[in-house]
Design a protein around this motif. Structure first.
Motif, PDB file in Angstrom:
ATOM      1  N   LEU A 186       0.861  -1.181   0.000  1.00  0.00           N
ATOM      2  CA  LEU A 186       0.000   0.000   0.000  1.00  0.00           C
ATOM      3  C   LEU A 186       0.903   1.239   0.000  1.00  0.00           C
ATOM      4  N   PHE A 214       0.834   5.031   0.416  1.00  0.00           N
ATOM      5  CA  PHE A 214       0.036   6.171   0.868  1.00  0.00           C
ATOM      6  C   PHE A 214       0.761   7.445   0.452  1.00  0.00           C
ATOM      7  N   ASP A 258       0.105  -3.082  -6.772  1.00  0.00           N
ATOM      8  CA  ASP A 258       0.250  -2.252  -5.577  1.00  0.00           C
ATOM      9  C   ASP A 258      -0.782  -1.122  -5.603  1.00  0.00           C
ATOM     10  N   VAL A 266      -4.460   6.616   7.788  1.00  0.00           N
ATOM     11  CA  VAL A 266      -3.592   5.573   7.230  1.00  0.00           C
ATOM     12  C   VAL A 266      -3.684   4.299   8.072  1.00  0.00           C
ATOM     13  N   ARG A 267      -3.649   4.429   9.384  1.00  0.00           N
ATOM     14  CA  ARG A 267      -3.752   3.247  10.256  1.00  0.00           C
ATOM     15  C   ARG A 267      -5.098   2.564  10.091  1.00  0.00           C
ATOM     16  N   ALA A 287      -4.996   0.605   6.868  1.00  0.00           N
ATOM     17  CA  ALA A 287      -4.149  -0.588   6.994  1.00  0.00           C
ATOM     18  C   ALA A 287      -4.888  -1.660   7.791  1.00  0.00           C
ATOM     19  N   TYR A 337      -7.458  -3.260   5.551  1.00  0.00           N
ATOM     20  CA  TYR A 337      -6.796  -4.233   4.658  1.00  0.00           C
ATOM     21  C   TYR A 337      -6.612  -5.567   5.386  1.00  0.00           C
ATOM     22  N   ARG A 345       2.112  -4.511   3.537  1.00  0.00           N
ATOM     23  CA  ARG A 345       3.345  -3.734   3.590  1.00  0.00           C
ATOM     24  C   ARG A 345       2.944  -2.290   3.296  1.00  0.00           C
ATOM     25  N   THR A 346       3.579  -1.314   3.952  1.00  0.00           N
ATOM     26  CA  THR A 346       3.169   0.080   3.741  1.00  0.00           C
ATOM     27  C   THR A 346       4.362   0.979   3.455  1.00  0.00           C
ATOM     28  N   GLY A 375       4.974   5.341   2.668  1.00  0.00           N
ATOM     29  CA  GLY A 375       4.294   6.637   2.648  1.00  0.00           C
ATOM     30  C   GLY A 375       5.198   7.736   2.125  1.00  0.00           C
ATOM     31  N   VAL A 379       3.667   4.540   8.650  1.00  0.00           N
ATOM     32  CA  VAL A 379       4.038   3.542   7.630  1.00  0.00           C
ATOM     33  C   VAL A 379       5.382   2.893   7.950  1.00  0.00           C
TER      34      VAL A 379
END
Ligand code: 2M8
Ligand code: MG
Ligand code: MG
Length: 276
Positions: free
Chosen positions: A2, A4, A34, A191-192, A195, A198, A207-208, A210, A224
């Motif tokens: 991901l 961001f 992705d 963002v959290r 995630a 997901y 996997r993140t 940013g 991230v």
């Protein structure tokens, strides 16, 4: 993976909003499967146009610094609120923009604070201040959960007003051009939340990565695994995550590419897709 990403000053050039240097990587990420997830101060009206232009209609997005989270059908879960007519499911964890405006006007009057709301400018004034075409400036003025501000006083005066706003439960941050006021939201929380969504949908962590350039991106960069701080208009003191943070030499979309290549080419082309 991901990805961001902030838009203005990151994926898009700070001055002319061009993203062409990043276009090859946007195609490449799409081909790898992705997700590129915009996390921006822009409004949902602005994003509706950009998601089409950037071919990001199948990924979620975050607008107004975390005040609005939009999910496409692929990210829905039973129990979510019903989708809007455009098929998007919306979450608005902050405070409505009109309520924020009323609170800001009341506090500014009480403090004698020289502040103006971006949403209350004319489209032409907004266009002149941002370099956006007037139709885009009109979309930028359609706030749902944040108010960008223009401050006509000095920095110590701003710091004092900021304390008053924060004391009243508001969140204050800064983008490339403006100061922004929201309810209790920021880019990191959004963002959290995505995630976690997901993880619920796929039964494993994402996997993140940013990318961002402004003070309003610091919560995103802290949320991230791998962070890219793009050279921008502000000199940013960043929490010492030196192992997980890459600072680019170049600004805007060229810095965006530089940061992506730093993290993604480092592991070799295949490793990043697999989840270990
Ligand atoms: C504002 O956001 C940018 C983001 O960093 C800023 O504060 O500089 C917002 O009003 C947004 O809606 C608008 O598109 C942008 C234009 O530069 O300015
Ligand atoms: Mg930015
Ligand atoms: Mg932004």
């Amino acid at each position: 993976l991901l990805v961001f990403t902030d838009l203005d000053g990151s994926l898009l050039d700070h001055h002319d909003y061009d993203w062409s240097p990043a276009a090859p990587w946007l195609r490449r990420l799409a081909a790898r499967g992705d997700a590129v997830i915009p996390v921006t101060s822009k409004t949902r009206a602005e994003l509706a146009v950009l998601r089409r232009q950037l071919h990001l209609e199948h990924t979620p997005f975050v607008t107004e610094n975390g005040a609005v989270v939009g999910l496409p059908a692929e990210w829905r879960r039973p129990g979510d609120p019903p989708p809007e007519s455009d098929g998007l499911t919306l979450f608005t964890p902050g405070e409505p923009a009109d309520a924020l405006a009323a609170r800001l006007h009341a506090l500014a009057a009480e403090q004698g604070a020289p502040v103006r709301l971006f949403s209350e400018l004319s489209d032409d004034e907004a266009a002149a201040l941002t370099g956006l075409p007037p139709a885009d400036a009109a979309r930028a003025r359609q706030r749902e959960g944040s108010q960008p501000l223009l401050w006509d006083g000095d920095e110590p005066g701003w710091q004092r007003f900021c304390k008053v706003l924060e004391g009243d439960g508001l969140t204050v941050t800064r983008g490339g051009r403006f100061r922004h006021v929201m309810g209790r939201v920021d880019k990191g929380r959004a963002v959290r939340w995505l995630a976690a969504r997901y993880r619920e949908l796929h039964g494993r962590d994402a996997r993140t990565l940013g990318l961002g350039d402004g003070p309003n991106d610091l919560p995103l960069l802290e949320a991230v695994e791998r962070a890219v701080l793009i050279r921008g208009a502000h000199d940013l003191p960043v929490a010492p995550r030196q192992d997980a943070l890459y600072r680019t030499g170049q600004p805007g979309p060229r810095g965006w590419v530089e940061g992506l290549e730093h993290w993604l080419l480092k592991d070799g082309p295949d490793k990043e897709n697999g989840h270990e």
